[in-house]
Design an enzyme around this catalytic site. Structure first.
Site, PDB file in Angstrom:
ATOM      1  N   SER A 217      15.845  21.131 -16.537  1.00 53.82           N
ATOM      2  CA  SER A 217      14.646  21.910 -16.822  1.00 53.82           C
ATOM      3  C   SER A 217      15.049  23.168 -17.589  1.00 53.82           C
ATOM      4  O   SER A 217      16.113  23.735 -17.355  1.00 53.82           O
ATOM      5  CB  SER A 217      13.977  22.300 -15.501  1.00 53.82           C
ATOM      6  OG  SER A 217      13.140  23.411 -15.684  1.00 53.82           O
TER       7      SER A 217
ATOM      8  N   GLU B  83      10.473   8.068 -16.854  1.00 55.59           N
ATOM      9  CA  GLU B  83       9.152   8.667 -17.109  1.00 55.59           C
ATOM     10  C   GLU B  83       8.677   8.342 -18.525  1.00 55.59           C
ATOM     11  O   GLU B  83       7.513   8.011 -18.755  1.00 55.59           O
ATOM     12  CB  GLU B  83       9.208  10.188 -16.936  1.00 55.59           C
ATOM     13  CG  GLU B  83       9.331  10.640 -15.500  1.00 55.59           C
ATOM     14  CD  GLU B  83       9.550  12.140 -15.405  1.00 55.59           C
ATOM     15  OE1 GLU B  83       8.610  12.841 -15.043  1.00 55.59           O
ATOM     16  OE2 GLU B  83      10.660  12.621 -15.727  1.00 55.59           O
TER      17      GLU B  83
ATOM     18  N   LYS C  47      17.008  21.741 -11.356  1.00 57.40           N
ATOM     19  CA  LYS C  47      16.360  20.449 -11.587  1.00 57.40           C
ATOM     20  C   LYS C  47      17.247  19.415 -12.263  1.00 57.40           C
ATOM     21  O   LYS C  47      18.038  19.717 -13.149  1.00 57.40           O
ATOM     22  CB  LYS C  47      15.103  20.626 -12.454  1.00 57.40           C
ATOM     23  CG  LYS C  47      13.979  21.387 -11.826  1.00 57.40           C
ATOM     24  CD  LYS C  47      13.353  20.695 -10.614  1.00 57.40           C
ATOM     25  CE  LYS C  47      12.681  19.392 -10.956  1.00 57.40           C
ATOM     26  NZ  LYS C  47      11.475  19.579 -11.759  1.00 57.40           N
TER      27      LYS C  47
ATOM     28  N   HIS D 125       0.835  -1.220   0.000  1.00 60.01           N
ATOM     29  CA  HIS D 125       0.000   0.000   0.000  1.00 60.01           C
ATOM     30  C   HIS D 125       0.862   1.259   0.000  1.00 60.01           C
ATOM     31  O   HIS D 125       0.459   2.304   0.494  1.00 60.01           O
ATOM     32  CB  HIS D 125      -0.951   0.041   1.198  1.00 60.01           C
ATOM     33  CG  HIS D 125      -1.703  -1.229   1.419  1.00 60.01           C
ATOM     34  ND1 HIS D 125      -2.930  -1.468   0.867  1.00 60.01           N
ATOM     35  CD2 HIS D 125      -1.366  -2.362   2.107  1.00 60.01           C
ATOM     36  CE1 HIS D 125      -3.344  -2.690   1.221  1.00 60.01           C
ATOM     37  NE2 HIS D 125      -2.399  -3.257   1.958  1.00 60.01           N
TER      38      HIS D 125
END
Ligand code: ARG
Length: 466
Positions: free
Chosen positions: A285, A298, A291, A164
């Site tokens: 970024s 992804e 970043k 979970h």
């Protein structure tokens, strides 16, 4: 080729037509821009078919020679990028056949005897998929090896295991890595199983009813390395089960990659800080200078949408399709090509990425120190002292509540504090309350104890020959 076969529309099939095809229809129905991928298989299939026709008296030896030489020359031209594919010739099959006829004349016009594009495309597609199964198995092996290398490197180091998405029980990092090894091993088996089932030759089923010509299907099957021939010509003409099975296997691979990617994205966040993916495998970024983003996992996660979509497309195309061949089936090719490209690229980059990440083992170990992760071990301890498990669960639950209220962890409680919850608890309890004690006590088959994980690692290394 003789003029009258070409009459009317000017097509290879134009005899019964009195008018040419509308340009819009040609554009809409052409598949040459994607089925060009099949050219090597198409040429191999044609050579096998011609050789068989000659062995059965349909072609003379000189005609066969002209066909084989002509096809080889065409193949070279295509290899060299010098072949001009024409949209008005619809597909790869017609483009090659027309080029052969132009090149060698009447012998070329005999090649299609006893053959239909229906069995032709099926044999090409199956040979293509057979090769793709092999190539994906190789890529799967590269990923499996990468996991085994990582597991060996971190053997003995711990991290939280989650259910979970909540800290559940401490596990070995190697155990977590070998979980993926198992997934990709099953995918490998599925891929080989799919290959086995698809490896029967459709050639000789002709349009859908078989042929009245003396075709030796076993001979072409053998020449093209199939294990045998399909049993029913009508089934064969309309069958794309094998492509669906292949795509469902690809989907499973991509889903596994996607789950792994999700974990890498989470683990590389500041919130987890479990993994560092090297700069060469991350991007920045355009606006936020600080970043470093995990774009590769992804993208792999995102690309699973394409593969699932391809599978859905084929399922939808085949649903409700009457026997036998219908032009709808041409639409089964592009999604397969897209899935092949996507899965192959994803596996290949994932295998590389796994060699470009380092686990932050201090952070991972530290994360096992909170969340009362050895609560199950305390319950098991009581069970071994004859307390019924449900009762033990309640005792430990109260101990955990005490920890939560007082900002404590189970291994830090004194024996006095622990005895409040059960007087059965003695000094030996601390063996099971420590993270290391917990992990290494899990010696059931497939468990996370050091002995079991080491064994699993040795088996995997043996399987891979590393
Ligand atoms: N390009 C077609 C396909 O991919 C080949 C078979 C066409 N057959 C036909 N009778 N029109 O399915």
């Amino acid at each position: 080729m003789s003029k009258d076969t070409n009459s009317g529309s000017g097509k290879m099939w134009g005899g019964r037509f009195s008018e040419g095809t509308a340009a819009s229809v040609e554009a809409f129905s052409a598949s040459i821009h994607y089925d060009v991928r099949l050219y090597k298989y198409d040429i191999a299939g044609s050579k096998a078919h011609a050789t068989m026709l000659s062995a059965n008296g349909v072609l003379g030896a000189d005609e066969l020679q002209a066909i084989v030489d002509g096809l080889s020359a065409i193949e070279k031209e295509i290899d060299a990028g010098q072949f001009e594919f024409k949209r008005e010739l619809e597909d790869v099959h017609m483009n090659i056949e027309k080029a052969l006829i132009d090149r060698i004349g009447p012998a070329g016009a005999k090649l299609h005897s006893g053959r239909s594009r229906n069995d032709q495309v099926a044999v090409d597609f199956k040979m293509y998929l057979r090769d793709q199964c092999d190539s994906i198995v190789e890529l799967l092996d590269a990923v499996r090896s990468a996991f085994v290398v990582v597991a060996r490197k971190y053997l003995g180091q711990v991290m939280p295991g989650y259910t979970h998405m909540q800290r559940a029980q401490p596990v070995q990092i190697a155990h977590h890595m070998l979980a993926y090894y198992e997934m990709f091993s099953r995918d490998r088996e599925r891929m080989l199983d799919c290959r086995k089932r698809l490896n029967l030759s459709p050639l000789g089923c002709a349009a859908m009813a078989g042929s009245g010509l003396p075709l030796d299907r076993a001979m072409t099957a053998k020449a093209l390395d199939f294990a045998g021939v399909t049993a029913n010509s009508m089934d064969t003409s309309g069958d794309r089960d094998y492509a669906i099975e292949f795509l469902s296997t690809c989907t499973m691979v991509q889903l596994h990659l996607s789950r792994l990617s999700e974990e890498l994205v989470l683990w590389s966040s500041q919130e987890f800080d479990f993994v560092n993916i090297s700069d060469t495998f991350c991007t920045g970024s355009s606006i936020m200078p600080q970043k470093k983003n995990p774009d590769i996992p992804e993208l792999i996660r995102g690309k699973s949408g394409r593969v699932v979509g391809s599978l859905m497309t084929l399922l939808t195309i085949v649903k409700g399709l009457p026997l036998t061949y219908n032009r709808d089936l041409q639409e089964t090719q592009e999604p397969v090509y897209d899935a092949v490209d996507t899965v192959s690229a994803s596996l290949s980059i994932m295998a590389e990425l796994l060699g470009h990440m380092t686990f932050n083992t201090d952070k991972m170990a530290e994360a096992t120190q909170s969340g009362c992760m050895t609560a199950t071990d305390l319950a098991d301890y009581l069970v071994l002292k004859n307390v019924p498990f449900r009762e033990a669960h309640g005792i430990v639950g109260r101990a955990v509540a005490f920890c939560l209220q007082n900002g404590r962890e189970l291994p830090d409680l004194t024996l006095e504090e622990l005895s409040q919850f059960s007087d059965i608890i003695e000094k030996d309890v601390y063996k099971v309350l420590s993270i290391e004690g917990s992990v290494n006590s899990r010696l059931t088959a497939g468990g996370t104890g050091l002995l079991r994980v080491e064994e699993a690692l040795v088996v995997a290394e043996k399987e891979l020959g590393i």
